[in-house]
Design a protein around this motif. Structure first.
Motif, PDB file in Angstrom:
ATOM      1  N   GLN A  50       7.126  -1.277  13.188  1.00  0.00           N
ATOM      2  CA  GLN A  50       6.293  -0.260  13.448  1.00  0.00           C
ATOM      3  C   GLN A  50       6.018   0.791  12.202  1.00  0.00           C
ATOM      4  O   GLN A  50       5.238   1.415  12.127  1.00  0.00           O
ATOM      5  CB  GLN A  50       7.330   0.570  14.318  1.00  0.00           C
ATOM      6  N   VAL A  51       6.794   0.760  11.288  1.00  0.00           N
ATOM      7  CA  VAL A  51       7.089   1.580  10.034  1.00  0.00           C
ATOM      8  C   VAL A  51       6.287   0.436   9.090  1.00  0.00           C
ATOM      9  O   VAL A  51       6.858  -0.451   8.633  1.00  0.00           O
ATOM     10  CB  VAL A  51       8.060   2.265   9.516  1.00  0.00           C
ATOM     11  N   ASN A  52       5.174   0.734   8.604  1.00  0.00           N
ATOM     12  CA  ASN A  52       4.767   0.054   7.477  1.00  0.00           C
ATOM     13  C   ASN A  52       5.369  -0.205   6.256  1.00  0.00           C
ATOM     14  O   ASN A  52       5.857   0.568   5.660  1.00  0.00           O
ATOM     15  CB  ASN A  52       3.287   0.751   6.932  1.00  0.00           C
ATOM     16  N   ALA A  53       5.495  -1.521   6.049  1.00  0.00           N
ATOM     17  CA  ALA A  53       6.324  -1.869   4.849  1.00  0.00           C
ATOM     18  C   ALA A  53       5.392  -2.388   3.805  1.00  0.00           C
ATOM     19  O   ALA A  53       5.267  -3.734   3.237  1.00  0.00           O
ATOM     20  CB  ALA A  53       7.191  -3.058   5.217  1.00  0.00           C
ATOM     21  N   LEU A  54       4.588  -1.300   3.054  1.00  0.00           N
ATOM     22  CA  LEU A  54       3.521  -2.002   2.106  1.00  0.00           C
ATOM     23  C   LEU A  54       3.839  -1.211   0.823  1.00  0.00           C
ATOM     24  O   LEU A  54       4.558  -0.258   0.816  1.00  0.00           O
ATOM     25  CB  LEU A  54       2.192  -1.325   2.682  1.00  0.00           C
ATOM     26  N   TYR A  55       3.252  -2.036  -0.270  1.00  0.00           N
ATOM     27  CA  TYR A  55       3.482  -1.328  -1.449  1.00  0.00           C
ATOM     28  C   TYR A  55       2.223  -0.634  -1.634  1.00  0.00           C
ATOM     29  O   TYR A  55       1.219  -1.037  -2.014  1.00  0.00           O
ATOM     30  CB  TYR A  55       3.588  -2.510  -2.503  1.00  0.00           C
ATOM     31  N   LEU A  56       2.498   0.805  -1.930  1.00  0.00           N
ATOM     32  CA  LEU A  56       1.354   1.759  -2.034  1.00  0.00           C
ATOM     33  C   LEU A  56       0.440   1.667  -3.410  1.00  0.00           C
ATOM     34  O   LEU A  56      -0.606   1.991  -3.139  1.00  0.00           O
ATOM     35  CB  LEU A  56       1.790   3.168  -1.889  1.00  0.00           C
ATOM     36  N   GLU A  57       1.070   1.083  -4.335  1.00  0.00           N
ATOM     37  CA  GLU A  57       0.058   1.099  -5.474  1.00  0.00           C
ATOM     38  C   GLU A  57      -0.743  -0.220  -5.560  1.00  0.00           C
ATOM     39  O   GLU A  57      -1.561  -0.370  -6.729  1.00  0.00           O
ATOM     40  CB  GLU A  57       1.105   1.187  -6.702  1.00  0.00           C
ATOM     41  N   LEU A  58      -0.151  -1.100  -4.725  1.00  0.00           N
ATOM     42  CA  LEU A  58      -0.786  -2.679  -4.850  1.00  0.00           C
ATOM     43  C   LEU A  58      -1.955  -2.432  -4.015  1.00  0.00           C
ATOM     44  O   LEU A  58      -2.120  -1.768  -2.926  1.00  0.00           O
ATOM     45  CB  LEU A  58       0.001  -3.597  -4.293  1.00  0.00           C
ATOM     46  N   GLY A  78      -5.073   4.240   9.979  1.00  0.00           N
ATOM     47  CA  GLY A  78      -5.602   2.926  10.616  1.00  0.00           C
ATOM     48  C   GLY A  78      -5.876   1.857   9.889  1.00  0.00           C
ATOM     49  O   GLY A  78      -5.573   0.688  10.276  1.00  0.00           O
ATOM     50  N   MET A  79      -6.297   1.909   8.743  1.00  0.00           N
ATOM     51  CA  MET A  79      -6.393   0.631   7.627  1.00  0.00           C
ATOM     52  C   MET A  79      -5.212   0.119   7.196  1.00  0.00           C
ATOM     53  O   MET A  79      -4.963  -0.998   7.169  1.00  0.00           O
ATOM     54  CB  MET A  79      -7.070   1.265   6.422  1.00  0.00           C
ATOM     55  N   ARG A  80      -4.137   0.938   7.025  1.00  0.00           N
ATOM     56  CA  ARG A  80      -2.672   0.422   6.562  1.00  0.00           C
ATOM     57  C   ARG A  80      -2.365  -0.428   7.638  1.00  0.00           C
ATOM     58  O   ARG A  80      -1.576  -1.501   7.638  1.00  0.00           O
ATOM     59  CB  ARG A  80      -2.018   1.733   6.343  1.00  0.00           C
ATOM     60  N   GLN A  81      -2.416   0.118   9.152  1.00  0.00           N
ATOM     61  CA  GLN A  81      -2.029  -0.899  10.293  1.00  0.00           C
ATOM     62  C   GLN A  81      -2.832  -2.114  10.157  1.00  0.00           C
ATOM     63  O   GLN A  81      -2.076  -3.066  10.385  1.00  0.00           O
ATOM     64  CB  GLN A  81      -2.556   0.050  11.568  1.00  0.00           C
ATOM     65  N   ARG A  82      -4.050  -2.225   9.846  1.00  0.00           N
ATOM     66  CA  ARG A  82      -4.691  -3.497   9.837  1.00  0.00           C
ATOM     67  C   ARG A  82      -4.346  -4.309   8.593  1.00  0.00           C
ATOM     68  O   ARG A  82      -4.018  -5.419   8.728  1.00  0.00           O
ATOM     69  CB  ARG A  82      -6.179  -3.081   9.557  1.00  0.00           C
ATOM     70  N   VAL A  83      -3.898  -3.519   7.382  1.00  0.00           N
ATOM     71  CA  VAL A  83      -3.182  -4.311   6.441  1.00  0.00           C
ATOM     72  C   VAL A  83      -1.895  -4.843   6.792  1.00  0.00           C
ATOM     73  O   VAL A  83      -1.384  -6.272   6.607  1.00  0.00           O
ATOM     74  CB  VAL A  83      -2.992  -3.620   4.991  1.00  0.00           C
ATOM     75  N   SER A  84      -1.036  -4.142   7.654  1.00  0.00           N
ATOM     76  CA  SER A  84       0.184  -4.947   8.264  1.00  0.00           C
ATOM     77  C   SER A  84      -0.182  -5.976   9.168  1.00  0.00           C
ATOM     78  O   SER A  84       0.517  -6.854   9.260  1.00  0.00           O
ATOM     79  CB  SER A  84       0.972  -3.692   8.960  1.00  0.00           C
ATOM     80  N   LEU A  85      -1.151  -5.693   9.828  1.00  0.00           N
ATOM     81  CA  LEU A  85      -1.616  -6.906  10.768  1.00  0.00           C
ATOM     82  C   LEU A  85      -1.754  -8.124  10.201  1.00  0.00           C
ATOM     83  O   LEU A  85      -1.583  -9.110  10.340  1.00  0.00           O
ATOM     84  CB  LEU A  85      -2.474  -6.551  11.795  1.00  0.00           C
TER      85      LEU A  85
END
Length: 246
Positions: free
Chosen positions: A84-92, A140-147
């Motif tokens: 549910q919460v994005n686990a993304l590396y923001l600088e990458l 919304g784009m971050r959600q797409r990256v997670s998908l």
């Protein structure tokens, strides 16, 4: 003919955070190629259930069976998980994030991995933004990256926790188009949500309240159970909430 074993199965599942019981005797099964929705208000136990299914939490009682086994890290190559919460590396960049998780899923061969990364990015329509850092992307784009991360290793089972939260209606429709296409290709999808718009796209639904299933059936059967010819899924959910309170 022998029926194939369920892809996901729980039996009398229980879980507590300290003295607070979150799941209370949860039982259901999900078949191959099915889109199975878990619907409930915030606090009903949806996210806890999803975390148990991917092995991030351990159940107190009952049993969980995922792809014929108990949940464990070794199943990562066969299961895609979108938290549910994005686990993304923001600088990458988008590509670097998807590639990093592809390697975590065990995709070690560089050339096949690069192709899978590109396919996952294209699938969520982020090709033109693949070199942009996550910091520059909208929610919304971050959600797409997670998908894309959940899809990159082509898992047979997708476990998606509130994947459409914060998306506009057009993007939500794009997500559901992707999910249906994957299911038609044989993937099994389990999705949690609190919106009836998501619920309408599922093959079957489990309504949750206080960590237990209060109704489980197809959307049309749940609507029909209300006895109202023009009942919506919201009507059905309220109907079963009232029944569970009696």
């Amino acid at each position: 003919m022998t029926q194939p074993a369920p892809v996901v199965e729980t039996h009398d599942l229980t879980f507590s955070y300290g003295t607070t019981q979150v799941l209370n005797g949860l039982s259901f099964s999900v078949s191959e190629g099915e889109i199975f929705g878990v619907l409930g208000a915030n606090g009903s136990g949806k996210t806890t259930l999803m975390r148990l299914l991917v092995g991030l939490l351990r159940n107190d009682g009952g049993a969980i069976n995922i792809l014929g086994e108990s949940p464990s890290p070794k199943q990562a190559s066969r299961v895609g998980y979108m938290p549910q919460v994005n686990a993304l590396y923001l600088e990458l960049s988008v590509r670097e994030n998807v590639d990093f998780f592809a390697r975590m899923y065990g995709m070690s061969d560089r050339r096949p991995r690069a192709q899978s990364v590109q396919e996952a990015i294209d699938l969520v329509d982020l090709g033109p933004r693949s070199s942009d850092p996550i910091l520059k992307l909208s929610g919304g784009m971050r959600q797409r990256v997670s998908l894309a991360i959940a899809l990159v290793h082509r898992p047979g089972l997708l476990i998606l926790d509130e994947p459409t939260v914060g998306l506009d209606p057009d993007l939500r429709a794009v997500f559901w188009e992707r999910f249906r296409r994957m299911a038609e290709s044989g993937a099994t999808i389990m999705i949690s949500s609190h919106t009836m718009d998501d619920a309408a796209h599922c093959d079957r639904l489990a309504f949750l309240r206080d960590g237990r299933v209060i109704a489980l059936d197809t959307p049309s059967a749940l609507r029909a159970a209300t006895g109202q010819p023009d009942a919506t899924l919201d009507d059905a959910f309220m109907h079963f909430l009232r029944e569970s309170s009696d």
